[in-house]
Design a protein around this motif. Structure first.
Motif, PDB file in Angstrom:
ATOM      1  N   ASN A 275      36.209  45.499  44.328  1.00 49.74           N
ATOM      2  CA  ASN A 275      36.472  45.004  45.689  1.00 49.74           C
ATOM      3  C   ASN A 275      35.898  45.904  46.771  1.00 49.74           C
ATOM      4  O   ASN A 275      35.743  45.476  47.914  1.00 49.74           O
ATOM      5  CB  ASN A 275      37.979  44.823  45.904  1.00 49.74           C
ATOM      6  CG  ASN A 275      38.516  43.646  45.105  1.00 49.74           C
ATOM      7  OD1 ASN A 275      37.735  42.798  44.662  1.00 49.74           O
ATOM      8  ND2 ASN A 275      39.810  43.589  44.897  1.00 49.74           N
TER       9      ASN A 275
ATOM     10  N   CYS B 205      37.978  33.780  42.691  1.00 52.69           N
ATOM     11  CA  CYS B 205      39.123  33.179  42.006  1.00 52.69           C
ATOM     12  C   CYS B 205      39.621  31.981  42.805  1.00 52.69           C
ATOM     13  O   CYS B 205      39.579  31.973  44.023  1.00 52.69           O
ATOM     14  CB  CYS B 205      40.233  34.199  41.874  1.00 52.69           C
ATOM     15  SG  CYS B 205      39.953  35.341  40.527  1.00 52.69           S
TER      16      CYS B 205
ATOM     17  N   ILE C  49      42.965  48.496  41.018  1.00 47.13           N
ATOM     18  CA  ILE C  49      43.528  47.362  40.282  1.00 47.13           C
ATOM     19  C   ILE C  49      43.274  47.518  38.778  1.00 47.13           C
ATOM     20  O   ILE C  49      44.148  47.233  37.960  1.00 47.13           O
ATOM     21  CB  ILE C  49      42.956  46.028  40.808  1.00 47.13           C
ATOM     22  CG1 ILE C  49      43.127  45.921  42.337  1.00 47.13           C
ATOM     23  CG2 ILE C  49      43.595  44.836  40.090  1.00 47.13           C
ATOM     24  CD1 ILE C  49      44.563  46.025  42.834  1.00 47.13           C
TER      25      ILE C  49
ATOM     26  N   THR D 252      46.266  47.910  36.119  1.00 44.87           N
ATOM     27  CA  THR D 252      46.356  47.012  34.956  1.00 44.87           C
ATOM     28  C   THR D 252      46.586  47.809  33.677  1.00 44.87           C
ATOM     29  O   THR D 252      47.437  47.454  32.851  1.00 44.87           O
ATOM     30  CB  THR D 252      45.077  46.156  34.853  1.00 44.87           C
ATOM     31  OG1 THR D 252      44.913  45.430  36.072  1.00 44.87           O
ATOM     32  CG2 THR D 252      45.138  45.196  33.678  1.00 44.87           C
TER      33      THR D 252
ATOM     34  N   THR E 115      54.440  40.910  47.440  1.00 42.36           N
ATOM     35  CA  THR E 115      53.072  41.344  47.727  1.00 42.36           C
ATOM     36  C   THR E 115      52.799  41.267  49.226  1.00 42.36           C
ATOM     37  O   THR E 115      53.477  40.538  49.958  1.00 42.36           O
ATOM     38  CB  THR E 115      52.032  40.467  47.008  1.00 42.36           C
ATOM     39  OG1 THR E 115      52.040  39.167  47.619  1.00 42.36           O
ATOM     40  CG2 THR E 115      52.321  40.343  45.530  1.00 42.36           C
TER      41      THR E 115
ATOM     42  N   THR F  65      48.495  42.066  45.944  1.00 44.86           N
ATOM     43  CA  THR F  65      48.495  40.744  45.305  1.00 44.86           C
ATOM     44  C   THR F  65      47.722  40.775  43.989  1.00 44.86           C
ATOM     45  O   THR F  65      48.058  40.051  43.052  1.00 44.86           O
ATOM     46  CB  THR F  65      47.916  39.669  46.258  1.00 44.86           C
ATOM     47  OG1 THR F  65      47.868  38.430  45.566  1.00 44.86           O
ATOM     48  CG2 THR F  65      46.522  39.997  46.748  1.00 44.86           C
ATOM     49  N   ASP F  66      46.712  41.632  43.895  1.00 46.58           N
ATOM     50  CA  ASP F  66      45.909  41.700  42.673  1.00 46.58           C
ATOM     51  C   ASP F  66      46.633  42.368  41.507  1.00 46.58           C
ATOM     52  O   ASP F  66      46.103  42.432  40.406  1.00 46.58           O
ATOM     53  CB  ASP F  66      44.591  42.438  42.942  1.00 46.58           C
ATOM     54  CG  ASP F  66      43.564  41.527  43.593  1.00 46.58           C
ATOM     55  OD1 ASP F  66      43.810  40.320  43.698  1.00 46.58           O
ATOM     56  OD2 ASP F  66      42.496  42.040  44.003  1.00 46.58           O
TER      57      ASP F  66
ATOM     58  N   ARG G  36      48.955  31.445  43.559  1.00 43.25           N
ATOM     59  CA  ARG G  36      48.587  32.457  42.573  1.00 43.25           C
ATOM     60  C   ARG G  36      49.453  32.384  41.321  1.00 43.25           C
ATOM     61  O   ARG G  36      49.495  33.328  40.539  1.00 43.25           O
ATOM     62  CB  ARG G  36      48.679  33.846  43.209  1.00 43.25           C
ATOM     63  CG  ARG G  36      47.910  34.827  42.393  1.00 43.25           C
ATOM     64  CD  ARG G  36      47.540  36.086  43.049  1.00 43.25           C
ATOM     65  NE  ARG G  36      46.431  36.634  42.273  1.00 43.25           N
ATOM     66  CZ  ARG G  36      45.667  37.591  42.669  1.00 43.25           C
ATOM     67  NH1 ARG G  36      45.829  38.156  43.830  1.00 43.25           N
ATOM     68  NH2 ARG G  36      44.674  38.012  41.894  1.00 43.25           N
TER      69      ARG G  36
ATOM     70  N   ARG H  83      42.976  38.070  37.462  1.00 45.05           N
ATOM     71  CA  ARG H  83      44.196  38.872  37.264  1.00 45.05           C
ATOM     72  C   ARG H  83      45.242  38.118  36.444  1.00 45.05           C
ATOM     73  O   ARG H  83      46.045  38.728  35.746  1.00 45.05           O
ATOM     74  CB  ARG H  83      44.774  39.310  38.605  1.00 45.05           C
ATOM     75  CG  ARG H  83      43.776  39.965  39.549  1.00 45.05           C
ATOM     76  CD  ARG H  83      43.089  41.191  38.972  1.00 45.05           C
ATOM     77  NE  ARG H  83      42.027  41.659  39.882  1.00 45.05           N
ATOM     78  CZ  ARG H  83      41.187  42.636  39.617  1.00 45.05           C
ATOM     79  NH1 ARG H  83      41.231  43.275  38.451  1.00 45.05           N
ATOM     80  NH2 ARG H  83      40.250  42.990  40.485  1.00 45.05           N
TER      81      ARG H  83
ATOM     82  N   GLY I 152      36.233  41.420  36.352  1.00 40.77           N
ATOM     83  CA  GLY I 152      36.836  42.569  37.027  1.00 40.77           C
ATOM     84  C   GLY I 152      37.100  43.780  36.160  1.00 40.77           C
ATOM     85  O   GLY I 152      37.603  44.773  36.673  1.00 40.77           O
TER      86      GLY I 152
END
Ligand code: UD1
Length: 419
Positions: free
Chosen positions: A23, A117, A235, A239, A297, A305-306, A335, A374, A401
């Motif tokens: 990003n 997305c 992100i 993860t 978020t 949000t991700d 989402r 995501r 990603g």
């Protein structure tokens, strides 16, 4: 990449080196257009969205070199104001940054669709509102959006209706070469906005207020080439940390900026997860499981949000999550498509408007499909922590990603194969 096959249930332990932020990389790569010179990018993640951005730049005439030592140099001098085909630009959301960059350099920009997305409507009215304030006119014909500023852009005061990351980035790029002073109010303060501002400043732009909600830009007639190291992907880091929490071992991410992940590490602490923060590392462990919590978020520094779907996956894991959890999604209303897939695995989830409540349930093997980037990561977390064989279709959405996904996962003991 079509499919990820997961043999879940193993404890994951070890270290993951985090790559450059997608990003941050996307706006910076397109912003390079306004420099008209050669820029060198270190730590550029080799993920499909970034490769697609390089393809678009190549189409526009940029000369791209992948150096042996890992950096990528892009000579923007030969770029011409062409309209890339929709098939190219519509596959990545980042192509929207062409608007600000081409407008600033050529006084005209055209875009035949921008992708990314699919979270329902992804409006760009704030980008266009800002370009209008800077003096651009707008026209749409046959699916192509055209912006023009024949007399050049002129600095202005722009108050965004919401702190949009995309609009803040696009307007920062355009304002860097607009005549006079531009003030962007209610701007985003995300680390990737700061990273873009740092790149533009290294190229000769004058920007103040970075990291706050008011960005001031004093336009300059010309910028020059610059060298930049892309910031770590918060992100991606988040993860892998969520994966560590899900799978009960001790996972450490290296090469991160812990300050960018405070919302996540605070949430983990609230859940009872052990968190150790170093200078550029974060480690998590939750051998006995964790509590569910309520997460909301929002724009940085709120919970990203991700990282919403990955957190949601944690709340679903029976045997690991000790109580229900919830996520209120304040950035993207649609989402929640990943919840359908988690339900296929046996998850119990109630979704109402922007809030979803997750009850810990015993998950089982199922054939599932990554609904988006995501959301796909969330399925991977759920699958890797659950005994059984899982097939996740549409693996390409996840590859958008996560760089070296298969080898990084295997490095911490995950049994996965990506086809
Ligand atoms: C957003 C996230 C970003 C994330 C990306 C992909 C925020 C603030 N931004 O960035 O961190 O990486 O999604 O998941 O968390 N909006 C408008 N009009 C506009 C622009 C935006 O109404 O012109 C609205 C959007 O509908 C959305 C919100 O503003 O509800 C945030 O959008 P924005 O930050 O621009 O989106 P991205 O840049 O894609």
């Amino acid at each position: 990449m079509r499919k990820i096959v997961v043999r879940g249930g193993a404890e994951l332990t070890g270290e993951v080196a985090v790559g450059g932020s997608k990003n941050a990389a996307l706006p910076i790569l397109f912003a390079g257009i306004v420099t008209e010179e050669t820029c060198v990018f270190y730590n550029l993640p080799r993920v499909s969205d970034v490769l697609r951005a390089l393809e678009i730049l190549h189409f526009l005439g940029a000369r791209i070199a992948f150096e042996k030592s890992g950096e990528v140099s892009v000579d923007y001098a030969p770029v011409t104001p062409k309209t890339p085909p929709a098939a190219l630009t519509s596959s990545i959301r980042g192509s929207v940054y062409l608007l600000g960059a081409m407008l600033a350099r050529f006084g005209e920009a055209a875009l035949a669709g921008a992708g990314g997305c699919d979270f329902g409507v992804r409006p760009i009215d704030q980008h266009l509102f800002g370009f209008g304030k800077l003096g651009a006119t707008e026209e749409r014909a046959e699916g192509v959006l055209r912006l023009r500023a024949e007399e050049g852009l002129c600095g202005a005061r722009i108050r965004l209706a919401m702190p949009s990351v995309g609009a803040s980035a696009n307007l920062l790029i355009a304002a860097s070469r607009a005549a006079g002073r531009t003030v962007i109010e209610n701007a985003a303060a995300e680390p990737h906005i700061a990273a873009l501002a740092a790149f533009l400043s290294a190229a000769g732009a004058h920007i103040e207020g970075v990291g706050t909600s008011t960005l001031t830009v004093i336009g300059v007639p010309r910028l020059h080439g610059a060298r930049v190291t892309i910031i770590p992907d918060m992100i991606e880091a988040g993860t892998y940390l969520a994966l560590g929490v899900a799978c009960g071992g001790r996972v450490r991410v290296r090469g991160v900026c812990p300050a960018h992940l405070t919302a996540l590490t605070d949430a983990f602490s609230e859940m009872g997860v052990g968190v150790e923060i170093g200078k550029d590392t974060i480690a998590v462990s939750a051998p006995e499981g964790y509590r569910g919590i309520d997460v909301e978020t929002g724009p940085y520094p709120a919970f990203p949000t991700d990282l919403h779907p990955q957190m949601a996956a944690l709340f679903c894991l029976g045997g690991r999550a000790g109580s229900k959890g919830s996520v209120t999604e304040n950035v993207w209303e649609s989402r929640f498509r990943y919840t359908e897939e988690l339900r296929r695995m046996g998850a119990r989830i109630d979704v109402e408007d922007r809030r979803a409540v997750f009850y810990p349930s015993a998950l089982t093997s199922a054939k599932i499909k990554a609904p988006d980037l995501r959301g796909g990561a969330a399925l991977l977390i759920a699958a890797l922590s659950t005994r059984g064989i899982f097939e996740i279709d549409n693996a390409g959405a996840v590859a958008r990603g996560y760089e070296h996904l298969e080898s990084k996962l295997r490095g911490i003991g995950a049994r996965v194969q990506i086809y």
